[in-house]
Design an enzyme around this catalytic site. Structure first.
Site, PDB file in Angstrom:
ATOM      1  CG  HIS A 236     -16.385  15.784  14.978  1.00  0.00           C
ATOM      2  ND1 HIS A 236     -15.354  15.544  15.840  1.00  0.00           N
ATOM      3  CD2 HIS A 236     -17.503  15.533  15.683  1.00  0.00           C
ATOM      4  CE1 HIS A 236     -15.831  15.193  17.023  1.00  0.00           C
ATOM      5  NE2 HIS A 236     -17.120  15.174  16.961  1.00  0.00           N
TER       6      HIS A 236
ATOM      7  CE1 TYR B  94     -20.764  11.642  18.090  1.00  0.00           C
ATOM      8  CE2 TYR B  94     -19.178  12.985  16.903  1.00  0.00           C
ATOM      9  CZ  TYR B  94     -19.841  12.677  18.064  1.00  0.00           C
ATOM     10  OH  TYR B  94     -19.578  13.367  19.207  1.00  0.00           O
TER      11      TYR B  94
ATOM     12  CG  HIS C 106     -10.529  13.356  22.462  1.00  0.00           C
ATOM     13  ND1 HIS C 106     -11.676  13.133  23.190  1.00  0.00           N
ATOM     14  CD2 HIS C 106     -10.934  13.634  21.204  1.00  0.00           C
ATOM     15  CE1 HIS C 106     -12.723  13.283  22.398  1.00  0.00           C
ATOM     16  NE2 HIS C 106     -12.304  13.579  21.194  1.00  0.00           N
ATOM     17  CG  PHE C 107      -7.907  10.463  18.228  1.00  0.00           C
ATOM     18  CD1 PHE C 107      -7.310   9.302  17.801  1.00  0.00           C
ATOM     19  CD2 PHE C 107      -7.235  11.660  18.049  1.00  0.00           C
ATOM     20  CE1 PHE C 107      -6.053   9.324  17.221  1.00  0.00           C
ATOM     21  CE2 PHE C 107      -5.984  11.684  17.474  1.00  0.00           C
ATOM     22  CZ  PHE C 107      -5.387  10.510  17.067  1.00  0.00           C
ATOM     23  CG  HIS C 108      -5.246   6.439  20.587  1.00  0.00           C
ATOM     24  ND1 HIS C 108      -4.800   7.530  19.892  1.00  0.00           N
ATOM     25  CD2 HIS C 108      -4.729   5.357  19.947  1.00  0.00           C
ATOM     26  CE1 HIS C 108      -4.042   7.123  18.878  1.00  0.00           C
ATOM     27  NE2 HIS C 108      -3.980   5.814  18.885  1.00  0.00           N
TER      28      HIS C 108
ATOM     29  NE  ARG D 122      -2.370  14.409  16.507  1.00  0.00           N
ATOM     30  CZ  ARG D 122      -3.517  14.516  15.810  1.00  0.00           C
ATOM     31  NH1 ARG D 122      -4.191  15.636  15.811  1.00  0.00           N
ATOM     32  NH2 ARG D 122      -3.983  13.521  15.118  1.00  0.00           N
ATOM     33  NE  ARG D 123      -0.947  13.091  12.817  1.00  0.00           N
ATOM     34  CZ  ARG D 123      -2.034  13.644  12.317  1.00  0.00           C
ATOM     35  NH1 ARG D 123      -2.098  14.944  12.170  1.00  0.00           N
ATOM     36  NH2 ARG D 123      -3.049  12.924  11.946  1.00  0.00           N
TER      37      ARG D 123
END
Lengths: 265, 63, 541, 179
Positions: free
Chosen positions: C216, C220, C367-369, C430-431
């Site tokens: 995580h 950041y 979310h992370f894209h 996913r994947r």
């Protein structure tokens, strides 16, 4: 814009102390609250208190009804434990060669290239694969009267010697089919999502894969077809968790023949 | 004072704002920012609550 | 500034964006493979080679090299002093470059289809892991240079406030040092020995725990350049001032503190940890929203200053008065929108038991894209556009292609990721390279997946136009090379010592990490855990 | 403008932020307490190398088992590249405990459209308890990358209405027994 008065050094120290105090207290308080809720409050429902929240009291009692399985119902006795893998690491290929010359060569060839299409090539197969099949023949999990007789005469260490000997030999050249059916190539490289069939190449690859899985290139086609058919019919059942029985059972006889031709020589 | 305008119209002088202008602007600031940020946070929290209460919980217990 | 430091910055940023462009092609192709449309070269192996390449380039190469390049630039321009250890910096660059080539060649040759997240006991070629490790070693040199630069400046300017841009850059350098410890331990003690054939089993639970330490906080680390631009470049470009310098410092400190002891929210669905630490780290994860929420207020107020100065009226109407034609402002606007949607998805991911609704589905990918690919990378674009005239000495011939590019990226991300949220709620994993869309249970996934794929190609167009813009657009009028940062309404001359360094904060990070991770790691050494047999993906065994 | 006014406006915003975060935490803690909601956190170790030789996860023991109290336990294996068994019957609206582990690499377990979700890590038994309310077949794909066959690794979870739930004499239920 006014810049404000810069605090005097002594003020600075006081400001600094306040910051340190409040930052540490704040961070500490949050952690304490989180610990209290996480380990004492919410764990009272469903997670069995503090030890449950720490993951310490999940000892599962296996019900009597499922605790034991008859030995005959097992697919194999071989497990990839440190002991088994250690046996293969310590094995002696030269000792294996000596046994091979006497015992195996008449069918599988001294260097592991089979003399007839009914027998598999052993050269270049992973040592784990050869060791497992020998053990299964000896224990009867893979049924073959001839191989049982051979394998039962070997100790586990000798099986490991044989396995590393054949593993080190140069594999048979794979004769590549110039024009394989497109549907078969699809099965090999992509599998079939509709049937839940994984690509053959995901496991049976010279590049690596699940421990104990043989690459298929260069095997006699007749041998491959015979084994796939045996898996499909349930006549061969030494595959762990029935993976090959399930896969072969979903293939049509025509696909089995074509896959054998695709991989085999 | 000469001010070089950058390609995007901004300047690269340390600062070319007039204090009086700034003071006037700051009489309103940060009301608009509070409204905008507050609205955004409120929408996100409401969305989160809707998903938690109307999608997650009805899908059944889990542990 | 002589040309070598400029070349250093440009070299890092070019490597970052070339990696990005390659990975963007891979990403778009993967979208096609997943969709009902036929893709060229489609096999299970090419797909996972591509996923590994896309992940490693986008997660390890693009952000690391960009952060390094931008960090060197900030150290020179914000501190207005020569970069200490320029040779070391170049050494770090070449070490990283060698690592990148090593890893990419290994992945493309199919020797490391283990994804960028590694997943032992799957084990690939040692050159993949060594390559990644070299990138990290290169970045450690950057960390040393950043800290040295700040120390040197502080000695030369006793008592003075470290400029916010540099303070934030050093916060990120220190954060990165902490971050790499987890994956570093996993690689050194578990993965590398296995890939060298020294060990034949791996404790998968421990490996996942160590990776979560990194997983995580690394996000950041990727994010910080965007926030540095929000605080120290955007207010100026918009024509205003930073509302509060102190709040900037506090936000960057909070990122350092609370992006680290939270990685276990990636392990909510894992069987190797009890519920207590999952809850503890969930609560700390909730706190990591705080610096972001503080930022949207402070930056909102900074932009409002600019808007009011430009005659903006009304409670919301002032937003229209912002200079949206300036790329930095436009990018920041898009960035905040995507941050909102991505943050919403993230809040759902981190909500303890609710994670089971969407864990490892396309929701997470969405979310992370949105957060990284969207709000962070669009700020990388904006930063590059902003500093390119200063590096090349030439203005852009036109801003139109830049605006078009930012729009393409924003629209592409939205079209790609919004359907993923829906598919994720429906349970699409996913994947996965191919779905049986003929299955009536999931037939309705097909159209959504196709829409998502179209978004992927819009993003690809945006990526291509970006590289084209950087390479060809900066041939206009001679540019002023000075870089100046936004002033605060109250520009600090001095700040409390705790807000001017990291001593206290490092101590607090250490305490928090001990609380959060000591037991979860230690348990593997006294519970009866069983390692799993190593499985090679690169060589037969 | 007075710097103090800026600080005050920011402190007010901090309270808004704190209230928003606290609200979410309160909802999470309250529902967790009310419904005993937890992510699956069953720290139970098992040797992945010998699963198929002895104990709970031998091939013959896998599948659906009705317990004496009417609850149901499902034992399954996630392995490259299949779930064993490939079809899991569960009764509608009754608590179901799913116990799953892996003999090889990391896998993932999800029943699409439900809250049934866990990682499957070799060396650990993952256990989750939930209820299924929607009769019919549900796709159960592997949701964590487990190797090149990952995409084709899926099974079916069949939610069986009470009247069709007829396990055999030992309490064992299979998809073949569903009328």
């Amino acid at each position: 814009m006014s810049n404000g008065e810069s605090p005097r050094p002594s003020d600075q120290d006081a400001v600094n102390r306040r910051w340190r105090l409040w930052a540490s207290t704040g961070a500490g308080a949050i952690v304490v609250v989180a610990i209290v809720i996480g380990f004492f409050v919410i764990s009272s429902r469903g997670e069995g208190g503090v030890t449950g929240a720490l993951g310490l009291d999940h000892v599962h009692e296996t019900p009597e009804a499922v605790a034991q399985t008859a030995a005959g119902a097992l697919p194999t006795d071989v497990a990839w434990t440190a002991a088994t893998l250690g046996l293969l690491e310590d094995a002696d290929p030269e000792a294996g060669r000596a046994i091979a010359v006497q015992t195996c060569a008449s069918c599988h060839g001294e260097a592991g290239i089979a003399v007839a299409a009914a027998f598999p090539n052993l050269a270049g197969q992973p040592a784990t694969a050869i060791f497992k099949q020998l053990s299964d023949y000896a224990s009867g999990h893979r049924v073959s009267p001839m191989m049982a007789a051979m394998a039962q005469g070997l100790t586990a260490a000798q099986m490991a010697d044989l396995a590393v000997h054949f593993a080190a030999e140069t594999p048979a050249e794979s004769i590549v089919d110039a024009n394989p059916p497109a549907a078969i190539v699809q099965l090999v490289v992509n599998g079939d999502p509709a049937r839940g069939l994984p690509p053959c190449s995901a496991c049976h690859s010279a590049r690596g894969g699940p421990v104990g899985t043989p690459p298929l290139g260069g095997q006699p086609a007749a041998y491959l077809e015979q084994q796939l058919t045996a898996f499909a019919a349930g006549e061969r059942g030494n595959d762990i968790y029935g993976l090959m029985r399930a896969v072969a059972g979903m293939l049509t006889p025509a696909e089995i023949a074509q896959l054998a031709a695709y991989y085999g020589n | 004072m000469t001010v070089t305008r950058q390609h995007d119209g901004s300047t690269d002088e340390p600062d070319d704002l007039k204090e009086a202008d700034l003071e006037r602007a700051l009489r309103l600031v940060p009301r608009g920012a509070a409204a905008l940020a507050g609205l955004a946070v409120a929408l996100i929290i409401v969305g989160w609550l809707l998903v938690y209460l109307l999608v997650f919980l009805p899908r059944g217990p889990v542990n | 500034m002589n040309s070598s430091p400029n070349r250093l910055v440009a070299a890092h940023i070019w490597v970052a964006f070339i990696a990005f462009a390659v990975a963007a092609v891979m990403g778009a192709w993967q979208m096609l493979v997943r969709s009902p449309i036929d893709a060229p070269l489609e096999t299970a192996e090419t797909y996972f080679v591509s996923v590994t390449g896309h992940g490693a380039l986008m997660a390890y190469v693009l952000p690391t090299l960009f952060v390094m390049g931008f960090g060197y630039y900030v150290a020179m321009t914000a501190l207005k002093q020569p970069l200490p250890g320029l040779r070391w910096a170049w050494a770090g660059f070449y070490i990283a470059a060698i690592g990148i080539v090593m890893a990419v060649v290994t992945v493309l040759s199919g020797q490391a289809t283990v994804l960028y997240t590694f997943y032992p006991p799957l084990t690939g070629s040692v050159f993949f892991y060594l390559g990644v490790l070299l990138v990290v070693v290169g970045s450690w040199i950057w960390v040393a240079v950043m800290i040295t630069a700040m120390m040197k400046w502080k000695r030369a300017n006793p008592g003075a406030a470290v400029p916010l841009a540099m303070f934030a850059t050093v916060a990120n350098a220190i954060l990165w040092l902490w971050t790499t410890a987890g994956v570093g331990a996993e690689l050194l003690f578990q993965v590398l020995p296995a890939s060298l054939g020294w060990t034949d089993s791996i404790d998968a639970g421990l490996a996942r725990t160590l990776f979560s330490w990194t997983l995580h906080a690394i996000v950041y680390f990727w994010l910080m350049p965007a926030y540095i631009a929000f605080y120290t470049i955007l207010p100026k470009v918009a024509g205003g001032r930073l509302y509060s310098d102190t709040m900037g410092r506090v936000s960057f400190i909070l990122f350092l503190l609370y992006s680290l002891p939270v990685g276990m929210h990636h392990l909510f669905m894992d069987p190797e940890h009890g519920s207590g630490f999952k809850f503890l780290q969930m609560m700390l994860t909730a706190l990591v929203t705080v610096p972001t929420l503080l930022t949207i207020f402070t930056i909102g107020a900074s932009l409002e200053i600019a808007a009011r100065l430009r005659g903006g009226k009304g409670l919301f109407g002032w937003v229209r008065a912002l200079p949206w034609d300036r790329p930095m402002v436009l990018a920041a606007g898009f960035s905040f929108i995507m941050l909102g949607f991505g943050g919403f998805g993230g809040l759902i991911n981190m909500s303890y038991a609710m994670n089971s609704m969407i864990h490892n589905t396309s929701w997470v990918t969405a979310h992370f894209h949105l957060i990284f690919g969207g709000s962070v990378v669009i700020m990388y674009f904006a930063i590059a556009y902003h500093i390119w005239p200063k590096l090349t000495g030439r203005e852009a011939r036109s801003l139109t292609p830049i605006r078009v590019q930012l729009w393409l990226w924003f629209v592409g991300i939205v079209i790609t990721s919004f359907p993923w949220h829906i598919l994720g709620l429906f349970g699409q994993p996913r994947r996965v390279s191919s779905f049986d869309f003929a299955n009536p249970e999931i037939a309705y996934w097909g159209p959504w997946t196709t829409v998502s794929a179209i978004g992927g190609f819009i993003m690809l167009a945006g990526a291509a136009l970006f590289v084209w813009n950087l390479a060809t657009l900066y041939r206009g009028a001679a540019a002023d090379r000075t870089m100046s940062y936004a002033m605060a309404v109250h520009q600090p001359r001095e700040v409390p010592r705790v807000l001017n360094g990291f001593g206290l904060w490092n101590t607090l990070v250490a305490v928090l990490m001990i609380v959060a991770y000591a037991w979860p790691i230690a348990q593997f050494f006294f519970l009866d855990t069983y390692p799993a047999p190593v499985q090679r993906v690169d060589v037969g065994g | 403008m007075d710097e103090k006014r800026i600080v005050r406006s920011e402190l007010r915003w901090v309270f808004v932020v704190a209230a928003a975060v606290t609200l979410m935490l309160v909802v999470i803690v309250a529902t967790t307490l009310a419904n005993a909601l937890h992510p699956p956190s069953n720290v139970e170790t098992i040797d992945p190398a010998t699963l198929h030789i002895a104990g709970e996860f031998t091939e013959a023991n896998l599948g659906t088992q009705e317990n004496a109290d009417g609850t149901v336990t499902v034992r399954l294996i996630a392995t490259q590249y299949a779930f064993v068994p490939r079809c899991l019957p569960v009764p509608e609206g009754r608590p179901v405990s799913i116990r799953v582990t892996s003999p090889d690499v990391i896998h993932g377990f999800i029943v699409a459209g439900t809250n049934a979700n866990t990682m499957v890590v070799p060396g650990f038994v993952a256990e989750l308890t939930t209820e299924f309310d929607e009769p019919g077949d549900h796709l159960m794909p592997c949701h964590e990358y487990c190797g090149l066959g990952h995409s084709n690794m899926w099974a079916v979870l069949r939610v069986v209405p009470e009247e069709e739930w007829i396990p055999d004499a030992n309490g064992r239920m299979t998809c073949e027994l569903v009328p």
